[in-house]
Scaffold this motif. Structure first.
Motif, PDB file in Angstrom:
ATOM      1  N   TYR A  38       0.828  -1.208   0.000  1.00 35.90           N
ATOM      2  CA  TYR A  38       0.000   0.000   0.000  1.00 35.90           C
ATOM      3  C   TYR A  38       0.862   1.258   0.000  1.00 35.90           C
ATOM      4  O   TYR A  38       0.570   2.235  -0.703  1.00 35.90           O
ATOM      5  N   ILE A  39       1.918   1.244   0.779  1.00 38.67           N
ATOM      6  CA  ILE A  39       2.821   2.397   0.864  1.00 38.67           C
ATOM      7  C   ILE A  39       4.043   2.140  -0.007  1.00 38.67           C
ATOM      8  O   ILE A  39       4.704   1.109   0.123  1.00 38.67           O
ATOM      9  N   LYS A  40       4.331   3.059  -0.893  1.00 41.47           N
ATOM     10  CA  LYS A  40       5.451   2.909  -1.816  1.00 41.47           C
ATOM     11  C   LYS A  40       6.766   3.401  -1.209  1.00 41.47           C
ATOM     12  O   LYS A  40       7.840   3.025  -1.637  1.00 41.47           O
ATOM     13  N   GLU A  41       6.658   4.292  -0.213  1.00 39.52           N
ATOM     14  CA  GLU A  41       7.852   4.872   0.385  1.00 39.52           C
ATOM     15  C   GLU A  41       8.362   4.003   1.542  1.00 39.52           C
ATOM     16  O   GLU A  41       7.664   3.109   2.018  1.00 39.52           O
ATOM     17  N   ARG A  42       9.556   4.312   1.978  1.00 37.30           N
ATOM     18  CA  ARG A  42      10.121   3.624   3.134  1.00 37.30           C
ATOM     19  C   ARG A  42       9.341   3.991   4.391  1.00 37.30           C
ATOM     20  O   ARG A  42       9.027   5.161   4.616  1.00 37.30           O
ATOM     21  N   VAL A  43       9.015   2.998   5.190  1.00 40.53           N
ATOM     22  CA  VAL A  43       8.307   3.234   6.450  1.00 40.53           C
ATOM     23  C   VAL A  43       9.317   3.658   7.510  1.00 40.53           C
ATOM     24  O   VAL A  43      10.247   2.919   7.827  1.00 40.53           O
ATOM     25  N   ARG A  44       9.116   4.855   8.056  1.00 43.15           N
ATOM     26  CA  ARG A  44      10.060   5.366   9.047  1.00 43.15           C
ATOM     27  C   ARG A  44       9.451   5.524  10.431  1.00 43.15           C
ATOM     28  O   ARG A  44      10.174   5.791  11.385  1.00 43.15           O
ATOM     29  N   THR A  45       8.123   5.421  10.544  1.00 46.09           N
ATOM     30  CA  THR A  45       7.497   5.513  11.864  1.00 46.09           C
ATOM     31  C   THR A  45       6.423   4.438  12.009  1.00 46.09           C
ATOM     32  O   THR A  45       5.726   4.108  11.047  1.00 46.09           O
ATOM     33  N   ILE A  46       6.311   3.908  13.205  1.00 44.78           N
ATOM     34  CA  ILE A  46       5.251   2.963  13.558  1.00 44.78           C
ATOM     35  C   ILE A  46       4.617   3.470  14.845  1.00 44.78           C
ATOM     36  O   ILE A  46       5.329   3.869  15.780  1.00 44.78           O
ATOM     37  N   TYR A  47       3.295   3.455  14.885  1.00 47.14           N
ATOM     38  CA  TYR A  47       2.587   3.947  16.074  1.00 47.14           C
ATOM     39  C   TYR A  47       1.533   2.915  16.459  1.00 47.14           C
ATOM     40  O   TYR A  47       0.631   2.604  15.681  1.00 47.14           O
ATOM     41  N   ILE A  48       1.658   2.373  17.667  1.00 50.42           N
ATOM     42  CA  ILE A  48       0.670   1.417  18.190  1.00 50.42           C
ATOM     43  C   ILE A  48      -0.232   2.198  19.145  1.00 50.42           C
ATOM     44  O   ILE A  48       0.192   2.587  20.232  1.00 50.42           O
ATOM     45  N   GLY A  49      -1.477   2.449  18.725  1.00 48.85           N
ATOM     46  CA  GLY A  49      -2.379   3.277  19.515  1.00 48.85           C
ATOM     47  C   GLY A  49      -3.682   2.569  19.834  1.00 48.85           C
ATOM     48  O   GLY A  49      -3.893   1.413  19.473  1.00 48.85           O
TER      49      GLY A  49
END
Length: 365
Positions: free
Chosen positions: A46-57
């Motif tokens: 789904y995301i083409k860019e590099r994932v730099r943040t993850i948030y578990i909320g």
């Protein structure tokens, strides 16, 4: 910089002000975690860019068992900033030890207030003393980025009480503080209490002065007021939330989670059982909206104007730039907006009435 948000809709008890999607039954936790992991695999492109943040909320992510959190991170991997929301009373020595084995490097903690009386009013399950204990345990395992949430504007709250809460959070010496006025959201227990006359809202002028006091005391203590409700020490802005305000793509996993890829927005069904069963059966659990130029402009106004950088009108198309500047003229003249070169920013007075200013700048056909 893209991000991933995971919604954990489980709570041990429900606070009277909360309108986020959650439930207090924990019986479906494992099936839910399995579904989240399956959704993550299915939507990995789904995301083409590099994932730099993850948030578990949530909800309350700290209501998951450590092995369930480990299962999620086994699928998601790590990132430059990995945040998890916790309740102070969930941060036990054993939970902290388990957290140290995960790629978490930022913790967001809901303190809300340091008054045990107001905590009971909110039906929070922790005590004021447990906040400092939780911070100490997190420091011991090496968490160097902690955010604490505060609330103000409680019924009958005085300025002196609010200052005590601000001083209490400053004493914790955390890297980030988020502060929100108490909201009476439709459908919540708090809203029903207001309708029944059991509580009354704080005086608007007192609420305004509480906001200014918060801003002044945190600024004096070295915190940057970088977004309407958020303050950070240098280098400790929330990268994940900052991405939302800059309209950076993100993937939302879990029931009621939203996703944005730059041109469309998706939102998963806000029902745990429907979400689980849909993912298990490889069915679509999301609705989608293709965003129009007006949608994108309006969202930019709503998010960018929240930040200290404001709106950079030079990045707008000619039509939207002209429209935005024309709508902003009145607010620049009356001091609610500040024009600095190509940027429009909320002034100190404008911050408190931001919703009104944002609405006026939006484009309505």
């Amino acid at each position: 910089m893209a991000g991933i948000y995971v919604h954990i809709p489980f709570c041990k008890s429900r606070c009277i002000y909360c309108d986020f999607y959650s439930q207090t039954s924990l019986t479906l936790r494992q099936r839910y975690v399995d579904a989240v992991c399956k959704e993550a695999d299915a939507r990995s492109s789904y995301i083409k860019e590099r994932v730099r943040t993850i948030y578990i909320g949530g909800g309350t992510p700290s209501q998951l068992e450590p092995r369930q959190l480990a299962q999620i991170f086994h699928v998601l991997g790590s990132a430059e900033e990995v945040t998890i929301e916790v309740n102070p009373d969930d941060v036990t020595p054993s939970f902290a030890e388990a957290l140290s084995e995960l790629p978490v490097n930022r913790v967001s903690m809901g303190a809300q207030t340091f008054s045990d009386e107001r905590l009971r009013f909110l039906r929070r399950r922790h005590s004021a003393g447990q906040v400092s204990q939780a911070v100490r345990l997190l420091r011991e395992i090496g968490i160097g980025n902690i955010s604490v949430d505060l609330m103000y504007g409680f019924p009958n709250e005085t300025m002196e009480e609010w200052v005590r809460d601000i001083d209490a959070v400053l004493a914790l010496d955390v890297e980030h503080v988020s502060a929100y006025s108490l909201q009476y959201e439709e459908g919540t227990s708090l809203s029903r209490m207001l309708e029944n006359g059991d509580v009354s809202k704080v005086d608007e002028e007192l609420e305004r002065q509480m906001y200014y006091t918060l801003k002044d005391r945190l600024n004096s203590a070295g915190y940057e007021h970088y977004e309407i409700s958020n303050f950070a020490r240098s280098g400790y802005r929330s990268r994940h939330n900052s991405s939302y305000w800059r309209q950076v793509p993100y993937l939302g996993l879990g029931a009621a989670a939203h996703s944005f890829d730059g041109s469309t927005r998706q939102w998963n069904v806000a029902d745990i059982r429907q979400y689980i069963e849909g993912v298990e059966q490889d069915k679509c659990v999301a609705e989608q909206e293709v965003l129009t130029p007006d949608n994108l402009y309006n969202e930019m106004v709503m998010t960018a104007l929240r930040t200290c950088e404001g709106i950079d009108v030079s990045k707008l198309s000619e039509d939207y730039r002209s429209y935005c500047l024309a709508q902003a003229q009145t607010f620049v003249k009356n001091g609610l907006l500040v024009k600095d070169g190509t940027r429009l920013c909320l002034s100190r007075e404008g911050l408190f009435v931001s919703d009104m200013v944002m609405t006026a700048l939006m484009h309505v056909e």
